[in-house]
Motif scaffolding. Structure first.
Motif, PDB file in Angstrom:
ATOM      1  N   SER A  16     -34.640  20.140 -12.815  1.00  0.00           N
ATOM      2  CA  SER A  16     -34.941  18.714 -12.634  1.00  0.00           C
ATOM      3  C   SER A  16     -35.588  18.445 -11.297  1.00  0.00           C
ATOM      4  N   SER A  17     -34.964  18.969 -10.260  1.00  0.00           N
ATOM      5  CA  SER A  17     -35.534  18.774  -8.920  1.00  0.00           C
ATOM      6  C   SER A  17     -35.858  20.150  -8.340  1.00  0.00           C
ATOM      7  N   GLN A  76     -31.633   7.706  -1.618  1.00  0.00           N
ATOM      8  CA  GLN A  76     -30.943   7.406  -2.870  1.00  0.00           C
ATOM      9  C   GLN A  76     -30.555   5.929  -2.896  1.00  0.00           C
ATOM     10  N   GLY A 133     -32.727  21.298 -16.385  1.00  0.00           N
ATOM     11  CA  GLY A 133     -33.327  19.959 -16.509  1.00  0.00           C
ATOM     12  C   GLY A 133     -32.312  18.914 -16.941  1.00  0.00           C
ATOM     13  N   SER A 134     -32.455  17.717 -16.387  1.00  0.00           N
ATOM     14  CA  SER A 134     -31.554  16.611 -16.741  1.00  0.00           C
ATOM     15  C   SER A 134     -31.840  16.148 -18.156  1.00  0.00           C
ATOM     16  N   ARG A 135     -30.797  15.843 -18.893  1.00  0.00           N
ATOM     17  CA  ARG A 135     -30.967  15.267 -20.226  1.00  0.00           C
ATOM     18  C   ARG A 135     -30.363  13.867 -20.200  1.00  0.00           C
ATOM     19  N   LYS A 163     -21.554  15.923 -15.606  1.00  0.00           N
ATOM     20  CA  LYS A 163     -21.732  14.642 -14.906  1.00  0.00           C
ATOM     21  C   LYS A 163     -20.502  14.370 -14.029  1.00  0.00           C
ATOM     22  N   ALA A 217     -25.413  21.741 -20.478  1.00  0.00           N
ATOM     23  CA  ALA A 217     -25.909  20.907 -21.579  1.00  0.00           C
ATOM     24  C   ALA A 217     -27.331  21.320 -21.919  1.00  0.00           C
ATOM     25  N   GLY A 246     -34.157  22.944  -9.099  1.00  0.00           N
ATOM     26  CA  GLY A 246     -33.641  24.013  -9.967  1.00  0.00           C
ATOM     27  C   GLY A 246     -32.432  24.741  -9.383  1.00  0.00           C
ATOM     28  N   VAL A 247     -31.743  24.072  -8.470  1.00  0.00           N
ATOM     29  CA  VAL A 247     -30.659  24.722  -7.723  1.00  0.00           C
ATOM     30  C   VAL A 247     -29.440  25.000  -8.612  1.00  0.00           C
ATOM     31  N   ALA A 305     -27.020   8.309 -12.507  1.00  0.00           N
ATOM     32  CA  ALA A 305     -27.152   6.854 -12.595  1.00  0.00           C
ATOM     33  C   ALA A 305     -26.589   6.331 -13.902  1.00  0.00           C
ATOM     34  N   PHE A 324     -26.007  14.000  -8.993  1.00  0.00           N
ATOM     35  CA  PHE A 324     -26.043  12.549  -8.858  1.00  0.00           C
ATOM     36  C   PHE A 324     -26.373  11.977 -10.236  1.00  0.00           C
ATOM     37  N   ASP A 367     -31.584  14.534  -6.531  1.00  0.00           N
ATOM     38  CA  ASP A 367     -33.000  14.569  -6.147  1.00  0.00           C
ATOM     39  C   ASP A 367     -33.103  14.260  -4.667  1.00  0.00           C
ATOM     40  N   THR A 388     -29.400  25.455 -11.791  1.00  0.00           N
ATOM     41  CA  THR A 388     -29.757  26.534 -12.712  1.00  0.00           C
ATOM     42  C   THR A 388     -29.733  27.875 -11.984  1.00  0.00           C
TER      43      THR A 388
HETATM   44  C1  LIG Z   1     -27.607  11.256 -16.922  1.00  0.00           C
HETATM   45  C2  LIG Z   1     -28.262  11.675 -15.615  1.00  0.00           C
HETATM   46  C3  LIG Z   1     -28.424  10.748 -14.587  1.00  0.00           C
HETATM   47  C4  LIG Z   1     -28.999  11.142 -13.367  1.00  0.00           C
HETATM   48  N1  LIG Z   1     -29.095  10.243 -12.344  1.00  0.00           N
HETATM   49  C5  LIG Z   1     -29.565  10.652 -11.129  1.00  0.00           C
HETATM   50  C6  LIG Z   1     -29.574   9.789  -9.987  1.00  0.00           C
HETATM   51  O1  LIG Z   1     -29.134   8.656 -10.046  1.00  0.00           O
HETATM   52  N2  LIG Z   1     -30.064  10.275  -8.809  1.00  0.00           N
HETATM   53  C7  LIG Z   1     -30.542  11.554  -8.707  1.00  0.00           C
HETATM   54  O2  LIG Z   1     -30.928  11.973  -7.614  1.00  0.00           O
HETATM   55  N3  LIG Z   1     -30.554  12.370  -9.765  1.00  0.00           N
HETATM   56  C8  LIG Z   1     -30.077  11.956 -10.965  1.00  0.00           C
HETATM   57  N4  LIG Z   1     -30.079  12.822 -12.025  1.00  0.00           N
HETATM   58  C9  LIG Z   1     -30.763  14.108 -11.881  1.00  0.00           C
HETATM   59  C10 LIG Z   1     -29.873  15.123 -11.280  1.00  0.00           C
HETATM   60  O3  LIG Z   1     -29.465  14.684 -10.020  1.00  0.00           O
HETATM   61  C11 LIG Z   1     -30.635  16.411 -11.143  1.00  0.00           C
HETATM   62  O4  LIG Z   1     -30.334  17.143 -12.247  1.00  0.00           O
HETATM   63  C12 LIG Z   1     -30.237  17.113  -9.874  1.00  0.00           C
HETATM   64  O5  LIG Z   1     -31.242  16.805  -8.935  1.00  0.00           O
HETATM   65  C13 LIG Z   1     -30.046  18.547 -10.020  1.00  0.00           C
HETATM   66  O6  LIG Z   1     -31.279  19.146 -10.033  1.00  0.00           O
HETATM   67  P1  LIG Z   1     -31.463  20.689 -10.221  1.00  0.00           P
HETATM   68  O7  LIG Z   1     -32.918  20.905 -10.348  1.00  0.00           O
HETATM   69  O8  LIG Z   1     -30.674  21.442  -9.222  1.00  0.00           O
HETATM   70  O9  LIG Z   1     -30.733  20.847 -11.629  1.00  0.00           O
HETATM   71  P2  LIG Z   1     -31.147  21.804 -12.807  1.00  0.00           P
HETATM   72  O10 LIG Z   1     -31.386  23.169 -12.291  1.00  0.00           O
HETATM   73  O11 LIG Z   1     -32.215  21.162 -13.601  1.00  0.00           O
HETATM   74  O12 LIG Z   1     -29.785  21.837 -13.637  1.00  0.00           O
HETATM   75  C14 LIG Z   1     -29.311  20.698 -14.295  1.00  0.00           C
HETATM   76  C15 LIG Z   1     -27.959  21.063 -14.855  1.00  0.00           C
HETATM   77  O13 LIG Z   1     -27.359  19.880 -15.395  1.00  0.00           O
HETATM   78  C16 LIG Z   1     -26.970  20.090 -16.747  1.00  0.00           C
HETATM   79  N5  LIG Z   1     -27.208  18.817 -17.450  1.00  0.00           N
HETATM   80  C17 LIG Z   1     -28.393  18.257 -17.749  1.00  0.00           C
HETATM   81  N6  LIG Z   1     -28.226  17.072 -18.347  1.00  0.00           N
HETATM   82  C18 LIG Z   1     -26.901  16.888 -18.434  1.00  0.00           C
HETATM   83  C19 LIG Z   1     -26.101  15.830 -18.947  1.00  0.00           C
HETATM   84  N7  LIG Z   1     -26.639  14.721 -19.476  1.00  0.00           N
HETATM   85  N8  LIG Z   1     -24.764  15.956 -18.880  1.00  0.00           N
HETATM   86  C20 LIG Z   1     -24.195  17.058 -18.343  1.00  0.00           C
HETATM   87  N9  LIG Z   1     -24.913  18.095 -17.823  1.00  0.00           N
HETATM   88  C21 LIG Z   1     -26.246  17.997 -17.870  1.00  0.00           C
HETATM   89  C22 LIG Z   1     -27.855  21.212 -17.251  1.00  0.00           C
HETATM   90  O14 LIG Z   1     -27.236  21.923 -18.287  1.00  0.00           O
HETATM   91  C23 LIG Z   1     -28.042  22.069 -15.996  1.00  0.00           C
HETATM   92  O15 LIG Z   1     -26.974  22.966 -15.873  1.00  0.00           O
HETATM   93  C24 LIG Z   1     -29.464  12.471 -13.221  1.00  0.00           C
HETATM   94  C25 LIG Z   1     -29.304  13.388 -14.261  1.00  0.00           C
HETATM   95  C26 LIG Z   1     -28.698  13.001 -15.448  1.00  0.00           C
HETATM   96  C27 LIG Z   1     -28.512  14.015 -16.554  1.00  0.00           C
END
Ligand SMILES: Cc1cc2nc3c(=O)[nH]c(=O)nc-3n(C[C@H](O)[C@H](O)[C@H](O)COP(=O)(O)OP(=O)(O)OC[C@H]3O[C@@H](n4cnc5c(N)ncnc54)[C@H](O)[C@@H]3O)c2cc1C
Ligand code: SF4
Length: 403
Positions: free
Chosen positions: A104-105, A341, A154-156, A178, A128, A107-108, A203, A201, A286, A110
């Motif tokens: 999502s941001s 944020q 990636g965020s779902r 979450k 997820a 990839g930490v 929302a 984080f 993020d 993951t």
């Molecule tokens: C519902 C939702 C709301 C969010 N709101 C904010 C916000 O307000 N501010 C902000 O900065 N970021 C928000 N995010 C994004 C989140 O903060 C990013 O995923 C975060 O930056 C982690 O990035 P990453 O690249 O390290 O995660 P990634 O390497 O992409 O890993 C994401 C991990 O989260 C898991 N995941 C994905 N979706 C879900 C879900 N719906 N429920 C449970 N586990 C899940 C995945 O399986 C994976 O393990 C939100 C994400 C979600 C799913």
């Protein structure tokens, strides 16, 4: 609540709009399962005979985030009024470019999940991912390899009950969920060994119907087979994308989250004290670049996560991941993270007003302990009063999602 059955307690939480859809109650009773409601949110339903132990109702009262959420104060952490417990704070990204791109941001989460399972430190991670049979929907999955971690990256922005996964509480694994799922699992574990809990984080959880609405807007019919669907990632912030029959359609993060998904966030998330994963060992968010007013800029670029270690265990994992070259980091202050944020900052500092307005309008609310919400509200007195009035009107008028 003593003497009230598990079923009755669950029913009360669901009926009063306090259910987050985390799924933790299904770990207490195999006869409960998470099902999509008519409004498109996951809610526990009785699907079979109860297997609940005699103490299940008491455990539910302690762990269900629709009943109570307690702020954590882990040893060795400092408590930040907006970001909760902080033992270490960094700007971070996966060193592997594919992982960084898919995340999502940065990839930490993951990168850490993949490293922990591939090194044998964790037996599995629970996260997820898109349902392989119906990618319009999201399901909890286990991760045992880098490829599986990439599939779950990636965020779902849709309902998924990670805390309902039968392995979510196993102490030899990692669970990514979450903030409400992290809180429920932490409380259920109590003094017993817990998995490494990672969160992000949040929302709030949009309705599953909003995913269908996005597809409709992009010209994908309800009867068409969707081969793949992701909400973010593959860039930062990345696009809502669906692949169907050799065709790919997409919408920007602003159009999808801002226009269609975000507005359907369930009521319980709007009164959440913890959008920042306080109960986890490690949280990512993020680390947005912001404009001159402090609002995030969503121009596509390489992603950066804000990474927070909350517990000694989380700090140890992050430090070893840095030493192993799994993630690259730059130390930053918690204030810098809070600064980019605005949603988390504003929501938390006006939440006491929102809770007051909802309460005066007759809503039943979860109990929140130790978040310092009143102190924060005093520092934003005028905004808090305005929020209280607005929430009162919306709840009275029935405009708030109460399902
Ligand atoms: C519902 C939702 C709301 C969010 N709101 C904010 C916000 O307000 N501010 C902000 O900065 N970021 C928000 N995010 C994004 C989140 O903060 C990013 O995923 C975060 O930056 C982690 O990035 P990453 O690249 O390290 O995660 P990634 O390497 O992409 O890993 C994401 C991990 O989260 C898991 N995941 C994905 N979706 C879900 C879900 N719906 N429920 C449970 N586990 C899940 C995945 O399986 C994976 O393990 C939100 C994400 C979600 C799913
Ligand atoms: S909030 Fe979680 S534990 Fe509570 S009723 Fe809903 S799904 Fe069950």
């Amino acid at each position: 609540m003593s003497g009230v059955t598990l079923d009755e307690q669950v029913r009360q939480v669901v009926q009063t709009g306090r259910c987050t859809g985390c799924g933790a109650c299904t770990l207490l009773d195999e006869g409960l399962a998470m099902r999509l409601s008519e409004e498109g949110y996951l809610r526990p339903e009785r699907v079979g005979a109860s297997t609940a132990a005699p103490h299940a109702a008491r455990e539910f009262g302690r762990a269900c985030p629709g009943r109570i959420v307690r702020a954590q104060r882990p040893q060795g952490s400092a408590y930040h009024p907006v970001l909760g417990p902080v033992a270490g704070c960094w700007e971070a990204a996966a060193t592997d470019p594919t992982t960084r791109h898919r995340g999502s941001s940065g990839g930490v989460l993951t990168a850490l999940s993949a490293w922990l399972v591939e090194s044998g430190e964790a037996v599995r991670a629970v996260g997820a991912s898109a349902d392989t049979d119906e990618p319009r929907r999201t399901v909890p999955v286990t991760i045992q390899s880098r490829d599986e971690a990439l599939n779950a990256a990636g965020s779902r922005y849709a309902p998924v009950a990670v805390a309902s996964h039968p392995r979510a509480l196993d102490p030899d694994g990692v669970t990514v969920g979450k903030p409400c799922e992290a809180a429920a699992l932490r409380s259920l574990a109590g003094e017993e060994p817990a998995p490494l809990i990672m969160s992000f984080f949040c929302a709030g959880t949009p309705s599953a119907l909003a995913t269908d609405a996005m597809l409709d807007q992009l010209g994908v019919g309800a009867d068409e087979t969707v081969d793949a669907l992701w909400y973010r990632g593959r860039g930062w912030p990345g696009r809502f994308t669906a692949q169907t029959g050799g065709r790919e359609v997409s919408a920007s993060y602003d159009e999808s989250w801002g226009g269609t998904l975000g507005p359907t966030v369930q009521w319980r998330c709007k009164i959440c004290p913890d959008g920042i994963g306080e109960s986890s060992d490690i949280t990512a968010g993020d680390f947005w670049r912001s404009d001159e007013r402090g609002y995030p800029v969503f121009t596509e670029t390489d992603g950066f996560s804000a990474l927070i270690a909350r517990t000694p265990r989380g700090l140890d994992v992050v430090r070893r991941a840095i030493a192993a070259g799994v993630i690259e980091v730059r130390e930053i202050s918690a204030d810098e993270v809070a600064g980019v944020q605005p949603l988390q900052r504003n929501r938390r500092s006006t939440l006491a007003g929102r809770l007051l307005g909802a309460r005066l309008a007759g809503a039943r609310l979860p109990r929140y302990r130790g978040f310092g919400l009143v102190r924060l509200a005093v520092s934003r007195a005028r905004d808090s009063v305005r929020t209280a009035r607005g929430t009162f009107r919306r709840v009275r008028g029935g405009a708030a999602h109460r399902s």
